[in-house]
Design an enzyme around this catalytic site. Structure first.
Site, mmCIF file in Angstrom:
data_model
loop_
_atom_site.group_PDB
_atom_site.id
_atom_site.type_symbol
_atom_site.label_atom_id
_atom_site.label_comp_id
_atom_site.label_asym_id
_atom_site.label_seq_id
_atom_site.Cartn_x
_atom_site.Cartn_y
_atom_site.Cartn_z
ATOM 1 N N LYS A 81 0.838 -1.199 0.000
ATOM 2 C CA LYS A 81 0.000 0.000 0.000
ATOM 3 C C LYS A 81 0.875 1.252 0.000
ATOM 4 O O LYS A 81 1.877 1.325 0.709
ATOM 5 C CB LYS A 81 -0.915 -0.005 1.228
ATOM 6 C CG LYS A 81 -1.879 1.162 1.284
ATOM 7 C CD LYS A 81 -2.753 1.088 2.520
ATOM 8 C CE LYS A 81 -3.724 2.246 2.608
ATOM 9 N NZ LYS A 81 -4.586 2.174 3.812
ATOM 10 N N SER A 157 -9.275 2.528 3.294
ATOM 11 C CA SER A 157 -8.346 3.154 2.381
ATOM 12 C C SER A 157 -7.384 2.175 1.704
ATOM 13 O O SER A 157 -6.645 2.562 0.805
ATOM 14 C CB SER A 157 -7.533 4.213 3.119
ATOM 15 O OG SER A 157 -6.726 3.636 4.134
ATOM 16 N N SER A 181 -9.671 0.601 7.577
ATOM 17 C CA SER A 181 -9.103 0.665 6.228
ATOM 18 C C SER A 181 -8.575 -0.649 5.670
ATOM 19 O O SER A 181 -8.257 -0.731 4.495
ATOM 20 C CB SER A 181 -7.986 1.711 6.174
ATOM 21 O OG SER A 181 -8.538 2.998 6.252
#
Length: 468
Positions: A81, A157, A181
């Protein structure tokens, strides 16, 4: 082999490498080819560096040929990520305000441990700007779409990581979770994600959103997540919040099951008013499955009630700290919703912040005491299935951005307990729904074992998005 390399799990790839049925180079090439062919439709990746990936795969292949792999994940493709710093690659956090020139000289602890384990870095995945919301689009990288339905968000996210897993671009991904997230996109995208106990997985640089922020594994199977946690839970002195390292083979402990376990089931946590009926029904059926597995399941709401204002104060203040003092030309580049959050957060007084922190402590204490009576707590992961891209909320604006449809996730960032999202079925529109399994603080192994037991018993698990 009956499966193509991108369809293989991390465990299957590791076995194939050991048996010399497949090489890390072949696996990396297959993943890169799939990404090149399909990611224009999904936008899961914001950075692909095929030269680096191939170089890592070639080194791994040599080690396997010499029967000297660095770990079971040696040669396994992993997505990172783009909130996690990675040596040699820009970490722009979905923001036009971050200078791509760097310098980019450090690995985050999770990235460093994976590099030491010989994993192949397949690329960096998209995130909303600074991970601020539960859907994945940003001024820098545009919109990321859900492989199950490209008109829907994969969640956020860690939406790029979840989408990459669902699309079979790679078997493993790193996510971060400051308010859901990992679990939100795992639910929306039909994959598995674990928010470990706070401090279990070292983090550095520490999140500006404080001690609600966790780093954890995302995968398509529970075993793969356990294998990934084995690596990323290794110690790193840069994180002064990290708990003492306790050598644990999470993969080896998956077979303990849930027979005889005491489980609380709370379909609304006692306060969530708006839960999509199909979500509620699928999660209730999943809770029933735990009874069939021999657990004692009791429908009961935990203490604390609605803690959204506590979380809002802490999260908004973090945004104000991070971005509130940017020069005007930088603020103009921000996602408008994030800018508003930062400006509101900057106005939060010290007294209000400290009061919220004290209330958080009382809530965390109450949850610790509640969990003395139960091994696990089951809830929906999210109150809704995936909604249309471009929306911040499918339930209107209540002044709390995305919190109205995520009432089950952020409470356990406040308490810091381990919590996982595991697929528990599809809606009538063919969209995944996630079951959340919350454990006692520090019992990450137990949460993984409970998830593994459910995974084996549930016929919905492991389904593939149409067209992928």
């Amino acid at each position: 082999m009956t499966k193509e390399p991108p369809e293989l799990t991390a465990a299957e790839l590791s076995t194939a490498f050991s048996n010399r049925d497949l090489s890390p180079v072949e696996a990396a090439e297959a993943c890169l080819m799939r990404i090149e062919a399909l990611d224009a439709e999904i936008n899961a990746f914001c950075l692909i560096d095929a030269e680096v990936s191939r170089g890592q795969a070639e080194e791994s292949e040599k080690r396997w040929l010499e029967s000297a792999p660095l770990s079971p994940l040696d040669g396994v493709p992993v997505a990172i990520k783009d909130l996690l710093v990675t040596k040699g690659w820009p970490t722009r956090r979905g923001s036009l305000t971050v200078d791509p020139k760097g310098p980019w000289t450090d690995d985050a602890p999770t990235v460093a441990r994976l590099r030491e384990a010989g994993a192949v870095f397949i690329g960096k995945t998209t995130t909303p700007e600074f991970g601020w919301k539960g859907s994945t689009d940003s001024p820098l990288t545009g919109t990321t779409r859900n492989p199950w339905n490209k008109q829907k968000t994969p969640g956020g996210s860690s939406g790029g990581s979840a989408a990459a897993l669902a699309a079979r671009f790679c078997p493993l991904a790193l996510g971060t979770d400051g308010g859901g997230s990992i679990r939100i996109p795992a639910s929306f995208s039909g994959v598995f994600g674990l928010k470990p106990s706070f401090g279990r997985v070292p983090a550095w640089p520490l999140s500006p959103f404080g001690t609600v922020a966790h780093v954890g594994p995302m995968s398509r199977t529970v075993l793969d997540a356990a294998m990934l946690l084995n690596v990323i839970a290794m110690p790193d002195a840069r994180d002064w919040h990290a708990m003492p390292h306790a050598p644990t083979d999470y993969a080896a402990e998956l077979e303990s099951g849930v027979h005889g376990k005491r489980i609380a089931f709370s379909p609304r946590l006692g306060y969530a008013k708006r839960v999509v009926p199909e979500v509620e029904a699928l999660v209730a059926a999943a809770a029933k499955r735990f009874e069939e597995l021999g657990a004692h399941v009791e429908q009961v709401d935990p203490p604390g009630g609605d803690v959204s204002e506590i979380f809002r104060t802490l999260w908004w203040a973090g945004a104000g700290f991070l971005l509130g003092d940017l020069p005007e030309e930088k603020k103009a580049q921000l996602d408008p919703g994030l800018r508003q959050m930062a400006e509101e957060g900057k106005q939060i007084s010290l007294k209000t912040y400290l009061s919220a922190n004290a209330a958080r402590g009382a809530y965390g204490s109450a949850m610790r005491q509640f969990m003395e009576h139960y091994d696990f707590l089951l809830t929906p992961s999210v109150a809704t299935p995936a909604f249309d891209v471009g929306q911040l909320s499918p339930m209107g604006n209540d002044g709390k951005a995305w919190m109205q449809w995520t009432p089950f996730s952020f409470p356990f960032n406040l308490t810091q307990q381990p919590a996982a999202s595991i697929p528990c079925g599809l809606t009538s529109d063919g969209l995944p729904v996630g079951l959340q399994i919350v454990g006692r603080m520090f019992d990450d192994a137990g949460v993984l074992a409970a998830a593994a037991a459910y995974e084996l018993a549930d016929l919905h698990f492991g389904k593939t998005p149409p067209g992928f």
